[in-house]
Design a protein around this motif. Structure first.
Motif, short mmCIF file in Angstrom:
data_model
loop_
_atom_site.label_atom_id
_atom_site.label_comp_id
_atom_site.label_asym_id
_atom_site.label_seq_id
_atom_site.Cartn_x
_atom_site.Cartn_y
_atom_site.Cartn_z
N ASN A 47 9.85 12.26 6.18
CA ASN A 47 8.10 12.64 6.30
C ASN A 47 8.14 13.38 5.05
O ASN A 47 6.99 13.56 4.79
N THR A 48 8.93 14.37 5.00
CA THR A 48 9.08 15.66 3.64
C THR A 48 9.09 14.31 2.36
O THR A 48 8.55 14.42 1.64
N ARG A 49 9.69 12.97 2.80
CA ARG A 49 9.78 12.23 1.69
C ARG A 49 8.16 11.50 1.15
O ARG A 49 7.94 11.20 0.07
N ARG A 50 7.87 11.52 2.21
CA ARG A 50 5.91 10.95 2.76
C ARG A 50 5.05 12.12 1.76
O ARG A 50 4.51 11.38 0.74
N GLU A 51 5.50 12.34 1.73
CA GLU A 51 4.58 14.19 1.59
C GLU A 51 4.60 14.30 0.17
O GLU A 51 3.48 14.07 -0.13
N GLN A 52 6.20 13.90 -0.31
CA GLN A 52 6.16 14.03 -1.41
C GLN A 52 6.07 12.64 -2.35
O GLN A 52 5.12 12.70 -3.86
N MET A 53 5.59 11.30 -2.05
CA MET A 53 5.01 10.68 -2.62
C MET A 53 3.35 10.59 -2.35
O MET A 53 2.67 10.11 -3.60
N GLU B 260 1.84 13.31 -2.96
CA GLU B 260 1.52 14.05 -4.34
C GLU B 260 1.31 13.22 -4.92
O GLU B 260 1.17 14.14 -6.16
N SER B 261 2.43 12.53 -5.18
CA SER B 261 2.52 12.07 -6.29
C SER B 261 1.73 10.99 -7.02
O SER B 261 1.21 11.37 -8.08
#
Length: 153
Positions: free
Chosen positions: A46-52, A54-55
Motif C-alpha cells: 500500500n505504501t509503495r502504491r501510494e508513492q507511485m 504520488e510520483s
C-alpha cells in the motif's frame, strides 16, 4: 482391570494431551507469524502504491508547468502506470504515454547514450524533440487528466 494398567492409560492419555497441546500451540504461533508477515507485506504494498501514485502526480504537474521534457515524463509515467493501472494505457487520453514510449524505446539511454556517437545522439534528439512538439497538446491533456485520476485498488 488392574490398577497399574489404569495408571499407564492415564499417563499415556496425558502424554497425548500434552503432545496435541504443543502441536496446537506451534500451529497457532505459525499462523500468527504468517498473519503478521502478510500484514507487513500488505502495508508495504500500500505504501509503495501510494508513492507511485504520488510520483505520477508530481510528473504530471511537472509536465503542466514545463519543468520536464515531455518524452522523459511520458516514459516515466508509462512505467509507473504499468504497475498502477496498465489498462489506462489503452484509453484516451492516456494512450499518448504508450505511444511516446513505443516511439522512443529504441533510443539509447544512460550508459548506452554516453557510448554512442555525438552525431547519432543529435539525430535521435531531433527525432525526440519533433515527437514532443507534435504531441505536446496531447501530452499536456493526458498529464492533466492523470493528475486528477483516482487510482482505486
Amino acid at each position: 482391570m488392574p490398577q497399574w494398567i489404569q495408571w499407564v492409560l492415564i499417563i499415556a492419555g496425558l502424554v497425548v494431551i500434552a503432545l496435541l497441546a504443543r502441536f496446537i500451540w506451534q500451529r497457532t504461533r505459525l499462523m500468527r507469524q504468517q498473519e503478521r508477515q502478510a500484514a507487513r507485506a500488505e502495508a508495504f504494498h500500500n505504501t509503495r502504491r501510494e508513492q507511485m501514485v504520488e510520483s505520477v502526480r508530481v510528473l504530471a504537474m511537472s509536465v503542466e508547468q514545463d519543468q520536464v521534457e515531455y518524452s522523459e515524463a511520458c516514459l516515466r509515467i508509462k512505467g509507473l502506470l504499468d504497475h498502477l493501472a496498465p489498462e489506462l494505457l489503452d484509453e484516451a487520453p492516456y494512450r499518448i504515454f504508450q505511444e511516446m514510449h513505443d516511439a522512443l524505446q529504441h533510443m539509447p539511454t544512460h550508459q548506452a547514450r554516453q557510448d554512442t556517437s555525438a552525431h547519432f545522439i543529435r539525430k535521435m534528439d531531433e527525432q525526440r524533440f519533433e515527437l514532443e512538439t507534435r504531441h505536446a497538446d496531447a501530452i499536456r491533456r493526458a498529464a492533466t487528466a492523470i493528475r486528477y485520476h483516482r487510482f482505486d485498488d
